[in-house]
Write an enzyme that holds these catalytic residues in place. Sequence first.
Site, PDB file in Angstrom:
ATOM      1  N   LYS A 160      18.247 -39.448  39.154  1.00 31.62           N
ATOM      2  CA  LYS A 160      18.326 -39.777  37.731  1.00 31.62           C
ATOM      3  C   LYS A 160      17.981 -38.513  36.932  1.00 31.62           C
ATOM      4  O   LYS A 160      16.939 -37.887  37.163  1.00 31.62           O
ATOM      5  CB  LYS A 160      17.313 -40.887  37.436  1.00 31.62           C
ATOM      6  CG  LYS A 160      17.749 -41.854  36.386  1.00 31.62           C
ATOM      7  CD  LYS A 160      16.802 -43.021  36.378  1.00 31.62           C
ATOM      8  CE  LYS A 160      17.075 -43.925  35.222  1.00 31.62           C
ATOM      9  NZ  LYS A 160      16.011 -44.911  35.060  1.00 31.62           N
TER      10      LYS A 160
HETATM   11  C1  E4P Z   1      16.789 -47.293  32.784  1.00 31.20           C
HETATM   12  O1  E4P Z   1      17.112 -47.027  33.920  1.00 31.20           O
HETATM   13  C2  E4P Z   1      15.409 -47.327  32.291  1.00 31.20           C
HETATM   14  O2  E4P Z   1      14.552 -47.356  33.408  1.00 31.20           O
HETATM   15  C3  E4P Z   1      15.091 -48.553  31.491  1.00 31.20           C
HETATM   16  O3  E4P Z   1      16.158 -49.456  31.450  1.00 31.20           O
HETATM   17  C4  E4P Z   1      14.406 -48.303  30.203  1.00 31.20           C
HETATM   18  O4  E4P Z   1      14.099 -49.546  29.618  1.00 31.20           O
HETATM   19  P1  E4P Z   1      13.048 -49.709  28.440  1.00 31.20           P
HETATM   20  O5  E4P Z   1      13.684 -49.220  27.181  1.00 31.20           O
HETATM   21  O6  E4P Z   1      12.777 -51.169  28.379  1.00 31.20           O
HETATM   22  O7  E4P Z   1      11.835 -48.889  28.808  1.00 31.20           O
END
Ligand code: E4P
Length: 242
Positions: A110
């Site tokens: 990522k």
């Molecule tokens: C995406 O992969 C992130 O881990 C995640 O969806 C972020 O979500 P949040 O905005 O609820 O922290």
Amino acid sequence: MESVYAAAIHDSLLDAASASSKENLTNMKIFIDTADINEIRDANDMGLLDGVTTNPSLVAKTGKPFTEVLEEICEVVKGPVSAEVVSTDAVGMLAEARELAKVADNIVIKIPLITEGLKATRTLTDEGIKTNVTLCFSPTQAWLAAKAGATYVSPFVGRLDDVSTEGMALISQILTIYGNYDFETQVLVASVRHPVHVLEAAMMGAHVATIPFKVIAQLAKHPLTDIGLERFLADWQKVPKD
Ligand code: E4P
């Protein structure tokens, strides 16, 4: 109540997205958005889990070292498991990515959607390492991620909603752009906060939704199902036993 005007815009977004994104779709995959191994085990036991996304904030909540968390997750889930780098320069990202990729074959790296991240994405793609380009908040960012060869792009719908911008409109725009040019990058709907995000993602033809455990549970729930089941079970008591 939604105005007629808002409803019309909404419908046209759904139509435009689903008309342009039918290529390469088998079904919308379900990833779980957590680093909590108990939640991952529970979701996996439901037989519905296709993959996992983590991020530094989710890993911090576990109180465990990153590699240990990833090893635990990859023992349970054989689908893609996203592990995020924390360097902000391409050289550092690549060094981290190559180490993380050794943890298991299903690790996806990522990478934040910044210029250095796009450079690193291109190199990792050329090396055959899968990537999930994260923190995407605009359609042109998503277009660049696809041009860099990203396996997935993660637009954060909930965080856009938080700043009074319709997050799901971004998904529609990205699906249209990717459909126009036959990009293979999969649209991974992230920052999902409630079942309607998931509903709209599926209606638009998104490739993946990464969903918190609580929302996965909400998707299966309907009060009429509970009431109906209670009534069936109560009536069953009245049936003479053999
Ligand atoms: C995406 O992969 C992130 O881990 C995640 O969806 C972020 O979500 P949040 O905005 O609820 O922290």
